[in-house]
Design an enzyme around this catalytic site. Structure first.
Site, PDB file in Angstrom:
ATOM      1  N   ASP A  53       0.668  -1.277   0.206  1.00 49.64           N
ATOM      2  CA  ASP A  53      -0.138   0.100  -0.135  1.00 49.64           C
ATOM      3  C   ASP A  53       0.854   1.365   0.120  1.00 49.64           C
ATOM      4  O   ASP A  53       0.714   2.357  -0.883  1.00 49.64           O
ATOM      5  CB  ASP A  53      -0.824  -0.015   1.308  1.00 49.64           C
ATOM      6  CG  ASP A  53      -1.651   1.236   1.572  1.00 49.64           C
ATOM      7  OD1 ASP A  53      -2.287   1.628   0.531  1.00 49.64           O
ATOM      8  OD2 ASP A  53      -1.463   1.947   2.362  1.00 49.64           O
ATOM      9  N   GLU A 125      -2.068  -5.356  -3.593  1.00 48.98           N
ATOM     10  CA  GLU A 125      -1.082  -4.535  -2.812  1.00 48.98           C
ATOM     11  C   GLU A 125       0.001  -5.383  -2.360  1.00 48.98           C
ATOM     12  O   GLU A 125       0.965  -4.955  -2.242  1.00 48.98           O
ATOM     13  CB  GLU A 125      -1.800  -3.700  -1.746  1.00 48.98           C
ATOM     14  CG  GLU A 125      -2.666  -2.745  -2.178  1.00 48.98           C
ATOM     15  CD  GLU A 125      -3.471  -1.743  -1.237  1.00 48.98           C
ATOM     16  OE1 GLU A 125      -3.844  -0.657  -1.564  1.00 48.98           O
ATOM     17  OE2 GLU A 125      -3.746  -2.447   0.032  1.00 48.98           O
TER      18      GLU A 125
END
Length: 241
Positions: A53, A125
């Site tokens: 992320d 992610e």
């Protein structure tokens, strides 16, 4: 084992990265329901998702700076929010075709987990985080460039206005709707100038100005978003450290 390595190789080809340590890729594809009881959450993709992320946000921010040299901070923030949101990450995961490679518990697999947007978003992610751990930032940034550049240059959905962004962030945290108050109005009736402040519980006020009350409210919301670094993720905004 040979078949599994061949399958992983096909995925690596699509990702554009061959893993030196394939345990990173395996971990990125492992849902909590498939982790061993001994490892628990640490055996799933959650830690890699956390890392990916952050890497994704940095890579996209750098790409936006290069692609939109005349965009101000507010526009860059809105573009970034759209590109890192959960829906976008899920769509990217589908483009990567990670679904068939996911390791899921029997219940999750039986309920269509390979197609669930929330899982696909997280895995997207996690894969970025896995590449980062395996080879460093540049290969991870190259992966982001490979799958995000087209969307970055030609957004698939309209950018949302700052008031909507801020309201969604507040709702996502269970906070009251942002409050706007007029601070001042100057100028003649045919050409007024408004100054407005926006108040969100737990944050300092932010101000904005414009030729209409709505424009001033949008400016105030944009100021707050930029100042606090509020970015959309998983259906709600989170504050970036």
């Amino acid at each position: 084992m040979k078949r599994r390595r061949t399958e992983d190789g096909a995925l690596e080809t699509r990702l554009g990265h061959v893993f030196a340590d394939r345990t990173h890729l395996e971990r990125a594809l492992t849902h909590i329901t498939a982790a061993t009881s001994k490892e628990g959450r640490l055996g799933s993709y959650q830690r890699l998702e956390y890392l990916g992320d952050r890497v994704l946000g940095l890579a996209i921010a750098a790409m936006l700076i290069e692609a939109y040299p005349k965009a101000d901070e507010g526009e860059l923030s809105r573009r970034l929010a759209d590109l890192v949101r959960a829906e976008t990450c899920a769509e990217i995961a589908e483009a990567m075709d990670v679904g068939p490679y996911l390791k899921l518990g029997a219940g999750e697999a039986g309920s269509g987990g390979r197609r669930k947007a929330a899982i696909l978003s997280d895995v997207c992610e996690a894969v970025i985080g896995a590449v980062f751990l395996d080879a460093g930032y540049q290969p991870a940034a190259d992966l982001v460039d490979r799958f995000w550049r087209e969307r970055l240059l030609a957004p698939t959905r309209p950018l949302r206005d700052p008031k909507t962004e801020l309201q969604e962030w507040a709702q996502g945290r269970g906070l009251p709707t942002p409050l706007y108050r007029e601070i001042a109005r100057t100028g003649p009736d045919h050409n007024p100038h408004f100054r407005v402040a926006v108040l969100v519980e737990g944050l300092d006020e932010a101000e904005g100005a414009g030729g209409s009350k709505r424009a001033a409210e949008q400016a105030a919301a944009e100021t707050l978003i930029a100042r606090e670094g509020l970015i959309l993720k998983a259906g709600a905004h989170v504050r970036r450290a």
